[in-house]
Design a protein around this motif. Structure first.
Motif, PDB file in Angstrom:
ATOM      1  N   LEU A   8       0.833  -1.286  -0.131  1.00  0.00           N
ATOM      2  CA  LEU A   8      -0.091  -0.055   0.063  1.00  0.00           C
ATOM      3  C   LEU A   8       0.928   1.173   0.078  1.00  0.00           C
ATOM      4  O   LEU A   8       0.507   2.193  -0.670  1.00  0.00           O
ATOM      5  N   ARG A  11       1.639   2.352  -3.515  1.00  0.00           N
ATOM      6  CA  ARG A  11       0.554   2.883  -4.077  1.00  0.00           C
ATOM      7  C   ARG A  11       0.453   4.237  -3.457  1.00  0.00           C
ATOM      8  O   ARG A  11      -0.599   4.748  -3.909  1.00  0.00           O
ATOM      9  N   SER A  51      -9.930  -9.036  -4.639  1.00  0.00           N
ATOM     10  CA  SER A  51      -9.028  -8.529  -3.745  1.00  0.00           C
ATOM     11  C   SER A  51      -9.822  -7.102  -3.202  1.00  0.00           C
ATOM     12  O   SER A  51     -10.148  -6.381  -4.079  1.00  0.00           O
ATOM     13  N   LEU A  53      -8.955  -3.437  -0.442  1.00  0.00           N
ATOM     14  CA  LEU A  53      -8.028  -2.860   0.561  1.00  0.00           C
ATOM     15  C   LEU A  53      -9.020  -2.662   1.945  1.00  0.00           C
ATOM     16  O   LEU A  53      -8.167  -2.470   2.943  1.00  0.00           O
ATOM     17  N   GLN A  94     -11.297  -5.623  -7.105  1.00  0.00           N
ATOM     18  CA  GLN A  94      -9.686  -5.771  -7.312  1.00  0.00           C
ATOM     19  C   GLN A  94      -9.007  -4.517  -6.955  1.00  0.00           C
ATOM     20  O   GLN A  94      -9.067  -3.180  -7.526  1.00  0.00           O
ATOM     21  N   ASP A  95      -8.513  -4.796  -5.704  1.00  0.00           N
ATOM     22  CA  ASP A  95      -7.755  -3.819  -5.244  1.00  0.00           C
ATOM     23  C   ASP A  95      -8.487  -2.434  -4.952  1.00  0.00           C
ATOM     24  O   ASP A  95      -8.389  -1.384  -5.365  1.00  0.00           O
TER      25      ASP A  95
END
Length: 478
Positions: A8, A11, A51, A53, A94-95
């Motif tokens: 993370l 990102r 997935s 967060l 997705q993320d």
């Protein structure tokens, strides 16, 4: 709370992002534990796994708007989820942050005289049906998943169900919407007007958009007079041509009361009989195909049984039908409905399935069924074809179950080939590759193959204007 780190930081997502989410909805409603999030990462049939967060559960429209603004500032995608009962992967993240609407579950207003109900997106469909029933009204949307699906998801996919023939799909059942836009602004169009000609129809822009243009948080739903009588029959016939003739007969004689005309082939019915406790064949002999027919009326003086019996007797005289069983009591009518309502669940016991939710003009449904069945058997001779669905509005669930001597994995490898076979036939007949389930992930590439290029360009332009960063349910539909 301990926040996940992994990649993370690379990102640019820091603890401050999670703290901002907590400030928006409360720490108790921000979930980052992988095990707790797991059920929200998997599509209903297990074809996709995503997935996340974080998972957030806002309790008000204002909290939804705050979450959207937090995510937009951090360039984090948002995937809205209701009951997670979708069939095309539209809710797989997705993320992304998964925004779950289950706390948006209030019925805000009921207006019996206007025949409307204002509900929040997280209201479970069966609860809405019951609330309408409590004021002697009907909300007619009915789905197999109605005990767990949420109205926000129904709106986002423009759901249909078994009563479309008489009442229409979600676009026909909604008068107004409240939507949180991708910039965090709230569009308030919660009107209960039957006539409202003040510009573009924004409501229908968001219905069926699968959360890619904004997050629906509330809606004004249409209610109808509650039926007090129903006549229900399971009718046996030789196949789709005979069923089409019967539909035309019933529509001509009973257009004011015909609510349901559901087609079921024997293999699909047999799966229900084999795998659903309490379900039994109401006929002494097996037949190639069946139709579940129901007439309903809010007039207590209507003699629906006599009308249905007369229509079926006339059909029997000209050999349109082979047999029929009319429910003589509520329990018998419910038992006939159970044969239809358990079809999707029963098919799971047959192993892997390849599903097609398609629509063609009603006049060409029989042609589609015969042509597509023949073409699929030419590709995989032992494939078990289980077509059923809303014959009266042209929507057929053309489901394929794996051959008995084929593994699930090997059969699912044929998904692209079967899509091409079925969808090419649908296109040739002037139909649609998605009738009521949506596009999601499953049909995104198919949409680009079959949708008019100009229509696709307009859709892309709308998406760019409303969601220029592409953060609302990315990768779905377009």
């Amino acid at each position: 709370m301990s926040f996940p780190q992994s990649d993370l930081v690379q990102r640019g997502i820091s603890d401050e992002f999670y703290q901002a989410l907590e400030a928006a909805v409360g720490a108790a409603h921000v979930v980052v534990d992988p095990k707790a999030m797991e059920p929200r990462l998997i599509e209903d049939r297990g074809l996709y796994r995503g997935s996340a967060l974080a998972l957030v559960r806002p309790g008000t429209t204002e909290e939804v708007a705050k979450v959207v603004r937090v995510c937009r500032a951090a360039a984090v995608p948002i995937v809205p989820q209701g009951g997670n009962t979708g069939l095309v992967g539209g809710g797989v993240p997705q993320d992304a942050v998964v925004l779950v609407t289950d706390r948006l579950n209030r019925i805000r207003a009921v207006d019996p005289l206007n025949s409307t109900m204002t509900v929040e997106a997280g209201c479970i469909l069966s609860n809405i049906q019951q609330a309408a029933n409590d004021i002697d009204r009907l909300f007619p949307l009915s789905l197999a998943s109605e005990g767990s699906c949420q109205i926000g998801g129904n709106l986002s996919t423009n759901a249909g169900g078994t009563a479309v023939l008489r009442y229409g799909n979600m676009r026909e059942l909604v008068l107004g919407l409240e939507v949180v836009l991708p910039d965090g602004e709230i569009l308030n169009d919660l009107n209960g007007l039957r006539k409202n000609n003040t510009g573009y129809d924004l409501r229908n822009l968001f219905i069926g958009a699968e959360g890619t243009l904004g997050i629906i948080t509330a809606a004004v739903l249409k209610l109808y007079s509650k039926p007090v009588l129903r006549a229900t029959a399971l009718v046996a016939c030789e196949g789709p041509q005979a069923a089409l003739a019967l539909y035309d007969r019933l529509r001509s004689r009973n257009a004011d009361s015909l609510s349901t005309f559901e087609y079921i082939e024997r293999i699909a019915l047999q799966m229900v009989l084999d795998h659903t406790p309490g379900c039994a064949d109401p006929m002494a002999q097996e037949h190639p195909a069946y139709v579940l027919v129901e007439l309903t009326s809010s007039d207590p003086e209507a003699d629906l049984d006599t009308r249905l019996e007369a229509a079926l007797a006339a059909a029997f005289e000209v050999e349109e039908i082979l047999d029929a069983v009319i429910g003589a009591s509520e329990s018998q009518r419910d038992a006939l409905w159970a044969l239809r309502e358990n079809l999707s669940e029963a098919q799971k016991f047959a192993g892997a399935s390849i599903k097609h939710d398609v629509a063609v003009p009603v006049s060409r449904v029989a042609e589609f069924l015969m042509t597509a069945s023949s073409a699929c058997r030419a590709h995989v001779p032992a494939v078990r074809i289980c077509p059923f669905g809303h014959f009266g509005d042209g929507n057929i669930h053309f489901n394929l179950s794996r051959p008995l001597d084929m593994s699930d994995a090997d059969f699912l490898e044929e998904y692209p080939a079967f899509n091409r076979i079925v969808h090419d036939i649908v296109a040739e007949l002037g139909g649609s590759i998605s009738a009521e389930h949506g596009i999601g992930l499953v049909k995104r590439q198919e949409l680009r193959r079959y949708k008019d290029p100009v229509a696709l360009r307009v859709m892309e332009q709308i998406k760019t204007v409303l969601d220029p960063e592409g953060l609302m349910n990315p990768g779905k539909v377009l």
